[in-house]
Design a protein around this motif. Structure first.
Motif, PDB file in Angstrom:
ATOM      1  N   SER A  82     -69.128  24.382 -15.221  1.00 50.52           N
ATOM      2  CA  SER A  82     -69.097  25.842 -15.165  1.00 50.52           C
ATOM      3  C   SER A  82     -67.900  26.410 -15.912  1.00 50.52           C
ATOM      4  O   SER A  82     -68.018  27.422 -16.616  1.00 50.52           O
ATOM      5  CB  SER A  82     -69.093  26.322 -13.707  1.00 50.52           C
ATOM      6  N   PHE A  85     -68.630  25.972 -19.675  1.00 49.09           N
ATOM      7  CA  PHE A  85     -69.696  26.845 -20.164  1.00 49.09           C
ATOM      8  C   PHE A  85     -69.213  28.293 -20.256  1.00 49.09           C
ATOM      9  O   PHE A  85     -69.492  28.998 -21.235  1.00 49.09           O
ATOM     10  CB  PHE A  85     -70.915  26.747 -19.251  1.00 49.09           C
ATOM     11  N   LEU A 100     -82.794  31.682 -22.237  1.00 50.05           N
ATOM     12  CA  LEU A 100     -82.606  30.840 -21.057  1.00 50.05           C
ATOM     13  C   LEU A 100     -83.969  30.390 -20.548  1.00 50.05           C
ATOM     14  O   LEU A 100     -84.999  30.958 -20.894  1.00 50.05           O
ATOM     15  CB  LEU A 100     -81.895  31.623 -19.937  1.00 50.05           C
ATOM     16  N   ASP A 104     -83.365  28.266 -14.287  1.00 52.11           N
ATOM     17  CA  ASP A 104     -82.486  27.146 -14.627  1.00 52.11           C
ATOM     18  C   ASP A 104     -81.270  27.174 -13.696  1.00 52.11           C
ATOM     19  O   ASP A 104     -81.095  28.094 -12.887  1.00 52.11           O
ATOM     20  CB  ASP A 104     -82.066  27.232 -16.101  1.00 52.11           C
ATOM     21  N   ILE A 108     -75.656  28.255 -15.267  1.00 54.51           N
ATOM     22  CA  ILE A 108     -76.027  28.629 -16.638  1.00 54.51           C
ATOM     23  C   ILE A 108     -76.487  30.081 -16.668  1.00 54.51           C
ATOM     24  O   ILE A 108     -75.907  30.924 -17.343  1.00 54.51           O
ATOM     25  CB  ILE A 108     -77.142  27.713 -17.183  1.00 54.51           C
ATOM     26  N   ASN A 109     -77.545  30.367 -15.923  1.00 52.11           N
ATOM     27  CA  ASN A 109     -78.161  31.685 -16.026  1.00 52.11           C
ATOM     28  C   ASN A 109     -77.249  32.807 -15.553  1.00 52.11           C
ATOM     29  O   ASN A 109     -77.161  33.859 -16.196  1.00 52.11           O
ATOM     30  CB  ASN A 109     -79.494  31.694 -15.268  1.00 52.11           C
ATOM     31  N   ALA A 145     -79.375  28.213 -24.191  1.00 48.34           N
ATOM     32  CA  ALA A 145     -78.596  27.452 -23.213  1.00 48.34           C
ATOM     33  C   ALA A 145     -79.542  26.923 -22.146  1.00 48.34           C
ATOM     34  O   ALA A 145     -80.341  27.680 -21.579  1.00 48.34           O
ATOM     35  CB  ALA A 145     -77.518  28.325 -22.589  1.00 48.34           C
ATOM     36  N   SER A 147     -80.529  23.308 -19.278  1.00 51.16           N
ATOM     37  CA  SER A 147     -80.281  21.986 -18.708  1.00 51.16           C
ATOM     38  C   SER A 147     -81.246  20.997 -19.341  1.00 51.16           C
ATOM     39  O   SER A 147     -82.441  21.286 -19.466  1.00 51.16           O
ATOM     40  CB  SER A 147     -80.512  21.999 -17.192  1.00 51.16           C
ATOM     41  N   ASP A 177     -76.641  21.495 -20.930  1.00 51.65           N
ATOM     42  CA  ASP A 177     -75.989  20.958 -19.735  1.00 51.65           C
ATOM     43  C   ASP A 177     -76.596  19.595 -19.439  1.00 51.65           C
ATOM     44  O   ASP A 177     -77.794  19.488 -19.181  1.00 51.65           O
ATOM     45  CB  ASP A 177     -76.212  21.914 -18.557  1.00 51.65           C
TER      46      ASP A 177
END
Length: 360
Positions: A82, A85, A100, A104, A108-109, A145, A147, A177
């Motif tokens: 985190s 990112f 996105l 997710d 991230i989101n 972005a 995973s 990720d």
């Protein structure tokens, strides 16, 4: 290597059927021993130990780079995914458009949504890859972005798909990720088309909390403007003489306990052999998948995907989760079901314990 030998040095496995690496990976005995020795040295030597901090962190950076085939001057050490990112997002000019995946990983989101980006989403369903391509064609985002492995249901984006994506959209920045992926199979960063890959170390890497890493493609560095600076930004090899790019992701004093743990954890993986780990993981995930499919515990579209991870979300509720815990079977409640995950130290016996508890 005999599979039973892979379980040695994990006392938790003597007490529980541990199927929860997707939440927290086990700490190998070698890592625990390093941590004990490190803190004893710190207790006895204080700053004398910390004088060697730069050399230790250089060793960590080089070990990460060697393991993932990424030059050490393109490896940044971070305390967790985190943090890394968010620092990347601060490096990207705004406003810009981001793609996105729906639902997710929140780290991230949420991080993207909280900034001045225009955000578009690819739906998470049986047409996931087609949805991603369609959104890119229509919306033309600046970066995507995602995973590599989805934390709720284990859906995996194959590296072959990502290569096709990059061929079709070469200017699109891919930010991946790998926290639910790295440590399960061999990954060659420089042969992948990912521009920035990052991960925390506490799950499948078995490195404990407080460490992670970022891997950068050569070409992406000119597209980012990192802003973090501090004493740590200039300390150590691969920083000042490299234009101080990776240093801008490492502004502070770093904890040699946590980052040293990452180095020892990777050395532990190397000793076992990533191919040995991958073979065991693949064996277990195929057994689990077939049994879950037969019992009707997986969503049909997920069950039918060609490339899949050792992380499954099976149909179940709080009551079933409590029943499993009562039988010392450790899993996680995630999304609409129960998340089950298996790593190299698990065995068919562990799976059979789960199957018996599930009556399948």
């Amino acid at each position: 290597m005999l599979m039973d030998n892979l379980r040695k040095g994990f006392p938790v496995l003597e007490q529980y059927t541990y199927l929860n690496t997707a939440a927290t990976g086990l700490l190998p005995e070698k890592v625990w021993e390093f941590r004990q020795d490190h803190d004893m040295d710190y207790f006895l030597k204080a700053s004398i130990l910390k004088e060697k901090m730069g050399d230790m962190l250089t060793g960590v950076r080089e070990t990460v780079g060697e393991f993932f085939n990424c030059a050490p001057n393109r490896v940044a050490l971070i305390p967790n995914f985190s943090y890394g990112f968010n620092s990347i997002l601060e490096s990207i000019d705004k406003p810009n458009k981001a793609l996105l995946i729906e639902n997710d990983y929140p780290s991230i989101n949420w991080a993207v949504e909280s900034r001045d980006f225009e955000v578009v989403y690819a739906d998470m369903n049986e047409d996931l890859e087609a949805n991603i391509i369609e959104k890119i064609e229509i919306e033309k985002p600046h970066f995507f972005a995602f995973s590599i492995v989805q934390y709720i249901n284990g859906v995996k984006l194959s590296l072959d798909f990502l290569k096709k994506l990059k061929e079709k959209f070469p200017e699109l920045i891919l930010i991946a990720d790998g926290t639910q992926y790295f440590g399960t199979e061999k990954f060659n960063f420089d042969e992948s088309v990912i521009d920035i890959a990052m991960s925390s170390g506490y799950k499948w890497m078995s490195a404990g909390y407080g460490n992670g890493f970022m891997l950068f493609n050569e070409s992406v560095q000119g597209k980012l403007s990192p802003k973090h600076l501090g004493f740590g930004s200039l300390q150590g090899k691969y920083k000042a003489h490299e234009g101080n790019f990776i240093g801008k992701f490492e502004p502070g004093h770093y904890d040699t306990l946590n980052f040293g743990s990452l180095k020892v954890a990777i050395e532990h993986i190397q000793k076992i052999g990533i191919d040995t780990i991958s073979d065991q993981v693949n064996t277990l995930k195929e057994i689990a998948r077939q049994r879950f499919i037969k019992a009707g515990l997986l969503e049909k579209w997920i069950a039918e995907r060609k490339d899949f991870s050792p992380l499954f979300n099976i149909k179940g509720n709080d009551s079933l989760f409590g029943d499993l815990k009562g039988k010392d079977i450790i899993t996680s409640l995630r999304g609409e079901g129960i998340r089950v995950s298996m790593h190299y130290f698990n065995t068919e016996k562990d799976l059979n314990q789960l199957f018996k508890a599930l009556n399948i």
